[in-house]
Design an enzyme around this catalytic site. Structure first.
Site, PDB file in Angstrom:
ATOM      1  N   HIS A   1       0.769  -1.205  -0.034  1.00  0.00           N
ATOM      2  CA  HIS A   1       0.093   0.031  -0.166  1.00  0.00           C
ATOM      3  C   HIS A   1       0.762   1.068   0.059  1.00  0.00           C
ATOM      4  CE1 HIS A   1      -4.035  -1.882   1.810  1.00  0.00           C
ATOM      5  NE2 HIS A   1      -3.451  -2.709   0.434  1.00  0.00           N
TER       6      HIS A   1
ATOM      7  N   GLU B   1       1.436   3.894   2.021  1.00  0.00           N
ATOM      8  CA  GLU B   1       2.230   4.091   3.205  1.00  0.00           C
ATOM      9  C   GLU B   1       3.458   3.442   3.274  1.00  0.00           C
ATOM     10  OE1 GLU B   1      -2.278   4.342   4.211  1.00  0.00           O
ATOM     11  OE2 GLU B   1      -1.071   3.557   2.790  1.00  0.00           O
TER      12      GLU B   1
ATOM     13  N   CYS C   1      -5.556   1.997   6.082  1.00  0.00           N
ATOM     14  CA  CYS C   1      -6.281   0.915   6.353  1.00  0.00           C
ATOM     15  C   CYS C   1      -5.975   0.095   7.669  1.00  0.00           C
ATOM     16  CB  CYS C   1      -6.085  -0.418   5.446  1.00  0.00           C
ATOM     17  SG  CYS C   1      -4.555  -1.204   5.201  1.00  0.00           S
TER      18      CYS C   1
ATOM     19  N   CYS D   1      -1.807  -0.937   7.233  1.00  0.00           N
ATOM     20  CA  CYS D   1      -0.909   0.386   7.348  1.00  0.00           C
ATOM     21  C   CYS D   1      -0.583   0.899   8.646  1.00  0.00           C
ATOM     22  CB  CYS D   1      -1.298   1.386   6.027  1.00  0.00           C
ATOM     23  SG  CYS D   1      -1.300   0.439   4.415  1.00  0.00           S
TER      24      CYS D   1
ATOM     25  N   ALA E   1     -22.574  10.576 -28.269  1.00  0.00           N
ATOM     26  CA  ALA E   1     -22.093  11.330 -29.309  1.00  0.00           C
ATOM     27  C   ALA E   1     -23.305  11.813 -30.179  1.00  0.00           C
ATOM     28  CB  ALA E   1     -21.203  10.498 -30.504  1.00  0.00           C
TER      29      ALA E   1
ATOM     30  N   ARG F   1      -9.315  -0.775 -30.208  1.00  0.00           N
ATOM     31  CA  ARG F   1      -8.185  -1.028 -31.181  1.00  0.00           C
ATOM     32  C   ARG F   1      -7.542   0.093 -31.565  1.00  0.00           C
ATOM     33  NH1 ARG F   1     -13.258  -1.004 -32.603  1.00  0.00           N
ATOM     34  NH2 ARG F   1     -13.902   0.212 -34.450  1.00  0.00           N
TER      35      ARG F   1
ATOM     36  N   THR G   1     -31.500   7.132 -21.673  1.00  0.00           N
ATOM     37  CA  THR G   1     -32.870   7.879 -21.059  1.00  0.00           C
ATOM     38  C   THR G   1     -33.056   7.076 -19.599  1.00  0.00           C
ATOM     39  OG1 THR G   1     -33.564   8.668 -23.169  1.00  0.00           O
ATOM     40  CG2 THR G   1     -34.990   8.517 -21.222  1.00  0.00           C
TER      41      THR G   1
END
Length: 368
Positions: A61, A63, A86, A95, A164, A217, A302
């Site tokens: 992590h 830290e 954590c 941590c 779009a 791609r 929608t």
């Protein structure tokens, strides 16, 4: 809040350290899921002496990475972290233990962790005599981890909708044709966005009319998993998406004509559109799919918008006008205020990225 919020008496060094922590956290994008993005910066004697970030799932992590990157004695130092340290054993030890063992005198984090398995880090550190503060650059830290916070608070994937449209708001002509509203630069940006999500979905009408590949791609990146919602099971098995290597197919009907690698999921028990979506989102969440990129259709876009399921909207404008009898992208049932987050000029296309209050909603939830 469980820990006192900093009172605003921030120094330039405070901002410098936390800004660096947040920017470092971003470097873990697409590598740490289902964990959050986290960066850490160590300050001693008013100087930044080390930094680190979470580089990948199962790795150190932030830290611990910062501590390992520091060659100096850390007794009495301060560590700035973009997310609460954590306080549990997972793939790595907590941590909080590393912070206590290193001899830190002060911990400053941007936002508390909503994950019940990991939270409580600052409370524990405070009980060990370490000075703890929370809330420095709170909004910026939430913004970079929207996926994680939505997963934790809403128990579903983060949903991004891409649409779009022409300058007069049409996504196709009256006969359904639309290619291409935007051009090459915008298409590359769409592929970058696809690569930043774990899964992608389009409506059935779009699958039939455009027969898209839904891959990345045009860039160097990983193809997202394809999600298909087909309750009555009448999509043609020859569609290109069914040849993709990662496909989740939701239907009431078991299809023997689909390729063996396709994962068929029978959670849909009703043809009711809302119930189907609820079941799909619940299943995706439990499968660990943290983010879903939806390329409209009007029907899908929608529905998601009117049911407050759009966490982020990518609105592309091509420099075209279609006749007024063309198809609209959204059919609104109520007023919506679009909160602009940023804009991009992509050749002769324009991208507006924003939400409908998602970030503010997260900030309010996390500030309770």
């Amino acid at each position: 809040m469980r820990i006192d919020t900093m009172n605003g008496d921030f120094t330039p060094l405070d901002y410098e350290a936390m800004t660096l922590a947040i920017n470092l956290a971003k470097k873990g994008a697409n590598k740490v899921s289902p964990n959050p993005l986290v960066g850490a910066v160590i300050v001693k004697n008013q100087k930044i002496i080390a930094s680190g970030y979470h580089k990948g799932f199962g790795k150190d992590h932030a830290e611990v990475d910062a501590i390992k990157n520091c060659g100096e004695d850390l007794q009495g130092a301060c560590i700035y972290v973009s997310l609460e340290p954590c306080n549990h054993y997972g793939k790595t030890p907590p941590c909080t233990k590393a912070i206590v063992d290193a001899g830190f005198a002060k911990v400053v984090c941007a936002v508390l962790d909503p994950n019940p398995k990991a939270q409580g880090g600052l409370e524990y550190l405070k009980s060990q005599g370490i000075e703890c503060f929370n809330g420095l650059m709170f909004a910026e830290a939430v913004e970079i981890n929207k996926v994680f916070f939505i997963n934790q608070l809403k128990k579903r994937p983060k949903i991004s909708v891409k649409l779009a449209q022409t300058l007069n708001g049409k996504i196709s002509r009256a006969d359904g044709t639309s290619q291409w509203i935007t051009k090459k630069n915008a298409r590359k940006e769409v592929h970058r966005q696809r690569a930043n999500h774990q899964a992608i979905l389009v409506g059935k009408s779009t699958l039939r009319e455009d027969n898209p590949l839904l891959n990345v791609r045009h860039i160097d990146g990983d193809d997202p998993m394809i999600v298909i919602i087909d309750p009555i099971g009448d999509l043609d098995a020859s569609l290109k998406v069914f040849s993709a290597p990662k496909v989740l197919y939701y239907s009431q009907k078991s299809r023997q004509d689909l390729q063996e690698h396709i994962i068929q999921v029978d959670v849909i028990k009703s043809l009711d559109y809302k119930k189907a979506w609820d079941l799909v989102l619940e299943d995706l969440y439990h499968r660990g799919v943290d983010s879903l990129y939806v390329e409209g259709g009007s029907t899908v876009s929608t529905y998601l918008l009117n049911n407050n399921l759009v966490d982020e909207l990518y609105l592309f404008f091509g420099m075209k006008f279609f006749p007024s009898n063309g198809k609209d992208g959204f059919l609104f049932s109520q007023d919506k205020e679009f909160k602009l987050l940023d804009t991009k000029i992509l050749g002769d296309s324009v991208l507006l990225r924003g939400d409908f209050g998602c970030l503010q909603e997260l900030l309010k939830s996390l500030a309770k």
